[in-house]
Design a protein around this motif. Structure first.
Motif, short mmCIF file in Angstrom:
data_model
loop_
_atom_site.label_atom_id
_atom_site.label_comp_id
_atom_site.label_asym_id
_atom_site.label_seq_id
_atom_site.Cartn_x
_atom_site.Cartn_y
_atom_site.Cartn_z
N GLY A 90 0.80 -1.22 0.00
CA GLY A 90 0.00 0.00 0.00
C GLY A 90 0.84 1.27 0.00
N ASP A 91 0.37 2.28 0.71
CA ASP A 91 1.05 3.57 0.81
C ASP A 91 2.23 3.44 1.77
N LEU A 92 3.43 3.39 1.23
CA LEU A 92 4.62 3.17 2.06
C LEU A 92 4.89 4.32 3.01
N SER A 93 4.39 5.51 2.68
CA SER A 93 4.64 6.67 3.54
C SER A 93 3.92 6.55 4.87
N GLN A 94 2.92 5.66 4.94
CA GLN A 94 2.16 5.49 6.18
C GLN A 94 2.82 4.52 7.15
N LEU A 95 3.84 3.79 6.68
CA LEU A 95 4.44 2.75 7.52
C LEU A 95 5.12 3.32 8.76
N LYS A 96 5.65 4.55 8.65
CA LYS A 96 6.36 5.14 9.79
C LYS A 96 5.43 5.43 10.95
N LYS A 97 4.13 5.48 10.67
CA LYS A 97 3.16 5.75 11.73
C LYS A 97 2.84 4.48 12.53
N GLN A 98 3.27 3.33 12.01
CA GLN A 98 2.99 2.05 12.66
C GLN A 98 4.28 1.59 13.34
N THR A 99 4.33 1.68 14.65
CA THR A 99 5.55 1.37 15.39
C THR A 99 5.46 0.01 16.07
N PHE A 100 6.44 -0.85 15.79
CA PHE A 100 6.53 -2.12 16.50
C PHE A 100 7.09 -1.88 17.89
N VAL A 101 6.54 -2.56 18.89
CA VAL A 101 7.12 -2.54 20.24
C VAL A 101 7.85 -3.85 20.45
N ILE A 102 9.12 -3.75 20.83
CA ILE A 102 9.95 -4.94 21.02
C ILE A 102 10.47 -4.96 22.45
N LYS A 103 10.33 -6.09 23.10
CA LYS A 103 10.88 -6.23 24.45
C LYS A 103 12.40 -6.32 24.37
N GLU A 104 13.09 -5.57 25.23
CA GLU A 104 14.55 -5.56 25.21
C GLU A 104 15.12 -6.96 25.40
#
Length: 202
Positions: A90-104
């Motif tokens: 889809g619209d690649l510019s929107q991907l930065k708005k979707q943040t993965f949370v990763i446990k340290e």
């Protein structure tokens, strides 16, 4: 991403410089590959099996898309947890708005799903640069390999890496990803982000 220091970045840059002296072999069509060593029956059958549908004539999954490689999805895979996925169609510019949370400190792998159509693609590579506050902290490159065209989605999964841990490692990161090949064709370039936290639900 596991090292998150400039030494790692420098070492990868050196590896890329060394690799720049590598001259990939000339591209061959499916017909040329099948013609080579055709008197060797076992090798001929092996190559026909390997090439699968490709030998019957160009496999075209999406006739409206002229690309040879269509990158569909990036997934962050952690054992015993649902995959965290980015839709790359889809619209690649929107991907930065979707943040993965990763446990340290968690172990993870990255999976890339893609389609190869029309002809064989040689020497696919996945290159990822990670930044924190605009400063590069890590860079990695994985040789994905050469793939024949197929109607099915094909995948590549990186080796396991460990997310950094500790108070200093926690925070937000931005990532620039590139799917390219021996001929330096940029099949897809996109940006995304993740955040390292003390725990998944913090």
């Amino acid at each position: 991403m596991s090292e998150l220091n400039t030494d790692h970045v420098d070492s990868v840059e050196e590896e890329l410089e060394v690799e720049s002296n590598y001259k990939p072999p000339p591209e061959k069509t499916i017909e040329q590959i099948l013609e080579t060593d055709k008197e060797d029956e076992s090798l001929r059958k092996y190559k026909e099996t390997l090439l699968g549908e490709a030998k019957s004539g160009g496999v075209v999954v999406d006739p409206n898309d002229p690309r040879k490689v269509i990158v569909k999805k990036l997934a962050l895979c952690v054992a015993d947890r649902p995959d965290m996925e980015l839709d790359l169609t889809g619209d690649l510019s929107q991907l930065k708005k979707q943040t993965f949370v990763i446990k340290e400190g968690v172990s993870y792998r990255i999976r890339i799903d893609f389609i190869v159509q029309r002809e064989i693609v040689h020497g696919l590579k996945y290159v990822q640069k990670t930044y924190r506050l605009g400063v590069p902290v890590d860079k990695m490159m994985h040789m994905v390999g050469s793939y024949p065209p197929k109607t099915e989605v094909q995948s590549y999964t990186t080796p396991t890496e460990d997310a950094p841990a500790g108070v200093m490692a926690r925070g937000s990161y931005s990532v620039s990803s590139l799917f390219t090949d021996d001929d330096k064709h940029e099949h897809l370039k996109w940006e995304w982000s993740f955040e390292i936290k003390k725990d998944w639900k913090e």
